[in-house]
Design a protein around this motif. Structure first.
Motif, PDB file in Angstrom:
ATOM      1  N   ALA A 106      44.160  33.215  17.573  1.00 45.98           N
ATOM      2  CA  ALA A 106      44.025  34.655  17.303  1.00 45.98           C
ATOM      3  C   ALA A 106      45.150  35.149  16.413  1.00 45.98           C
ATOM      4  O   ALA A 106      44.921  35.941  15.494  1.00 45.98           O
ATOM      5  N   PHE A 107      46.361  34.672  16.655  1.00 47.64           N
ATOM      6  CA  PHE A 107      47.499  35.060  15.832  1.00 47.64           C
ATOM      7  C   PHE A 107      47.298  34.615  14.386  1.00 47.64           C
ATOM      8  O   PHE A 107      47.525  35.380  13.448  1.00 47.64           O
ATOM      9  N   HIS A 108      46.842  33.375  14.200  1.00 49.20           N
ATOM     10  CA  HIS A 108      46.622  32.860  12.848  1.00 49.20           C
ATOM     11  C   HIS A 108      45.469  33.583  12.154  1.00 49.20           C
ATOM     12  O   HIS A 108      45.492  33.765  10.934  1.00 49.20           O
ATOM     13  N   LYS A 109      44.482  34.002  12.906  1.00 50.35           N
ATOM     14  CA  LYS A 109      43.386  34.776  12.322  1.00 50.35           C
ATOM     15  C   LYS A 109      43.905  36.104  11.785  1.00 50.35           C
ATOM     16  O   LYS A 109      43.481  36.565  10.720  1.00 50.35           O
ATOM     17  N   LEU A 110      44.806  36.735  12.529  1.00 53.66           N
ATOM     18  CA  LEU A 110      45.378  38.008  12.078  1.00 53.66           C
ATOM     19  C   LEU A 110      46.284  37.807  10.865  1.00 53.66           C
ATOM     20  O   LEU A 110      46.356  38.678   9.998  1.00 53.66           O
ATOM     21  N   GLN A 111      46.967  36.697  10.803  1.00 54.34           N
ATOM     22  CA  GLN A 111      47.864  36.410   9.690  1.00 54.34           C
ATOM     23  C   GLN A 111      47.111  35.991   8.432  1.00 54.34           C
ATOM     24  O   GLN A 111      47.598  36.183   7.332  1.00 54.34           O
ATOM     25  N   ASN A 112      45.922  35.417   8.598  1.00 51.04           N
ATOM     26  CA  ASN A 112      45.145  34.908   7.472  1.00 51.04           C
ATOM     27  C   ASN A 112      43.767  35.568   7.455  1.00 51.04           C
ATOM     28  O   ASN A 112      42.821  35.039   8.031  1.00 51.04           O
TER      29      ASN A 112
END
Length: 146
Positions: A106-112
């Motif tokens: 989820a964190f990586h989805k928000l970052q990318n």
């Protein structure tokens, strides 16, 4: 029909009668099976217990007695409960690890943001349920170790 003496009769150094209660469940080629059960429960007690049971559940009972005796010999304090407790702990640890990985995703989805466009190509895994209601943890069940 098993020829010769069953493991129970060999262990107890007696003649194996044709209607021996032990012979179907403790074959002569696996003497350790009866040795474990005898060490924990006693041969006479096992024979009495098997005779009290209906024929159709005796094999399952003998298998369970063997499994429980083997676990008790391997872990004299906790026996089978120790194995169950370890499995619950592994499930719990795995669920925590899964939650951490889902948080990282989820964190990586928000970052990318471009990851959202590629998401349609990554739908090969079924969605995971975050519901913990399907499991009953040992702390919620009977307190085994107190």
């Amino acid at each position: 029909m098993i020829y010769g003496r069953c493991a129970a009769c060999k262990n107890q150094r007696r003649r194996c009668p044709p209607d021996c209660i032990f012979s179907p469940y403790f074959p002569p080629n696996d003497p350790q099976r009866f040795a474990f059960v005898h060490k924990i429960y006693g041969g006479s007690n096992v024979g009495k217990k098997l005779q009290q049971l209906p024929h159709y559940v005796r094999e399952e009972a003998a298998n369970n007695l063997y499994l429980e005796a083997k676990c008790r010999i391997q872990d004299p304090v906790y026996g089978c409960v120790g194995i169950i407790s370890k499995l619950y702990q592994q499930i719990h640890d795995t669920q925590i690890e899964l939650a951490k990985i889902q948080t990282q995703i989820a964190f990586h989805k928000l970052q990318n943001p471009q990851f959202q466009a590629e998401k349609s190509n990554l739908n090969f895994l079924p969605p995971q349920s975050n519901s913990m209601e399907q499991f009953q943890w040992p702390s919620q069940a009977t307190n085994w170790f107190n």
